[in-house]
Write a protein that holds these residues in place. Structure first.
Motif, PDB file in Angstrom:
ATOM      1  N   GLU A 189     -70.206  95.272 -74.843  1.00 34.78           N
ATOM      2  CA  GLU A 189     -70.510  94.341 -73.735  1.00 34.78           C
ATOM      3  C   GLU A 189     -71.762  94.412 -73.124  1.00 34.78           C
ATOM      4  O   GLU A 189     -72.261  93.598 -72.261  1.00 34.78           O
ATOM      5  N   CYS A 201     -67.872  96.424 -61.123  1.00 31.82           N
ATOM      6  CA  CYS A 201     -68.875  95.293 -60.718  1.00 31.82           C
ATOM      7  C   CYS A 201     -69.227  95.542 -59.425  1.00 31.82           C
ATOM      8  O   CYS A 201     -68.419  95.653 -58.356  1.00 31.82           O
ATOM      9  N   THR A 213     -67.725  86.476 -59.929  1.00 28.38           N
ATOM     10  CA  THR A 213     -67.065  85.476 -60.721  1.00 28.38           C
ATOM     11  C   THR A 213     -65.914  85.693 -61.277  1.00 28.38           C
ATOM     12  O   THR A 213     -65.544  87.019 -61.487  1.00 28.38           O
ATOM     13  N   ALA A 214     -64.998  84.863 -61.586  1.00 28.66           N
ATOM     14  CA  ALA A 214     -63.970  85.001 -62.236  1.00 28.66           C
ATOM     15  C   ALA A 214     -64.357  85.606 -63.780  1.00 28.66           C
ATOM     16  O   ALA A 214     -63.590  86.601 -64.208  1.00 28.66           O
ATOM     17  N   ASP A 215     -65.415  85.254 -64.346  1.00 30.39           N
ATOM     18  CA  ASP A 215     -65.890  85.895 -65.735  1.00 30.39           C
ATOM     19  C   ASP A 215     -66.200  87.507 -65.356  1.00 30.39           C
ATOM     20  O   ASP A 215     -65.791  88.253 -66.344  1.00 30.39           O
ATOM     21  N   ASP A 216     -66.660  87.817 -64.262  1.00 33.89           N
ATOM     22  CA  ASP A 216     -67.005  89.185 -63.835  1.00 33.89           C
ATOM     23  C   ASP A 216     -65.711  89.766 -63.868  1.00 33.89           C
ATOM     24  O   ASP A 216     -65.342  91.102 -64.471  1.00 33.89           O
ATOM     25  N   GLU A 217     -64.545  89.573 -63.141  1.00 40.38           N
ATOM     26  CA  GLU A 217     -63.421  90.012 -62.815  1.00 40.38           C
ATOM     27  C   GLU A 217     -62.643  90.345 -64.190  1.00 40.38           C
ATOM     28  O   GLU A 217     -61.988  91.192 -64.718  1.00 40.38           O
ATOM     29  N   ALA A 218     -62.582  89.209 -65.238  1.00 40.73           N
ATOM     30  CA  ALA A 218     -62.115  89.270 -66.357  1.00 40.73           C
ATOM     31  C   ALA A 218     -62.715  90.283 -67.328  1.00 40.73           C
ATOM     32  O   ALA A 218     -61.918  91.100 -68.119  1.00 40.73           O
ATOM     33  N   ARG A 219     -64.070  90.013 -67.279  1.00 37.10           N
ATOM     34  CA  ARG A 219     -64.920  91.382 -68.287  1.00 37.10           C
ATOM     35  C   ARG A 219     -64.555  92.898 -67.510  1.00 37.10           C
ATOM     36  O   ARG A 219     -64.160  93.586 -68.533  1.00 37.10           O
ATOM     37  N   GLU A 220     -64.537  92.885 -66.321  1.00 33.24           N
ATOM     38  CA  GLU A 220     -64.092  94.398 -65.677  1.00 33.24           C
ATOM     39  C   GLU A 220     -62.407  94.682 -66.045  1.00 33.24           C
ATOM     40  O   GLU A 220     -62.202  95.611 -66.611  1.00 33.24           O
ATOM     41  N   TRP A 267     -73.534  96.500 -62.905  1.00 28.12           N
ATOM     42  CA  TRP A 267     -72.187  97.170 -63.665  1.00 28.12           C
ATOM     43  C   TRP A 267     -72.345  98.606 -63.768  1.00 28.12           C
ATOM     44  O   TRP A 267     -73.583  99.108 -64.164  1.00 28.12           O
ATOM     45  N   ARG A 318     -60.776  93.462 -68.817  1.00 32.50           N
ATOM     46  CA  ARG A 318     -60.783  93.527 -70.409  1.00 32.50           C
ATOM     47  C   ARG A 318     -61.336  95.004 -70.754  1.00 32.50           C
ATOM     48  O   ARG A 318     -60.695  95.599 -71.428  1.00 32.50           O
TER      49      ARG A 318
END
Length: 90
Positions: free
Chosen positions: A7, A64, A72-79, A48, A81
């Motif tokens: 990542e 994050c 963002t929703a992508d940040d939340e999903a990345r965290e 991060w 995952r």
């Protein structure tokens, strides 16, 4: 480290940074009571960070640190995952 390097390619590109993060995680695993916070993206940005996982002593989690209204929703999903992957490591 493989989970984080996937990542955060800067860790793979900078062996010194990767070693610093790896050493901090290793020391935390051996002495879970110690404080841990390591930046894993660009230090000038520091969005991060790897931190001690209070719910799982000796383990780490990704957090994050963007301003709340910039996450963002992508940040939340990345965290989520990455944290799920970190918990699967024996």
């Amino acid at each position: 480290m493989a989970v984080l390097e996937e990542e955060f390619p800067g860790l793979r590109a900078d062996p010194y940074a990767a070693e610093t993060v790896s050493d901090a995680i290793r020391k935390h695993a051996l002495k879970p009571g110690d404080w841990l916070e390591v930046i894993v993206d660009a230090p000038a940005v520091a969005n991060w960070r790897v931190k001690a996982d209070r719910d799982h002593p000796g383990r780490v989690r990704l957090a994050c640190y963007r301003l709340p209204d910039l996450i963002t929703a992508d940040d939340e999903a990345r965290e989520q995952r990455i944290n799920d992957a970190l918990l699967r490591i024996p």
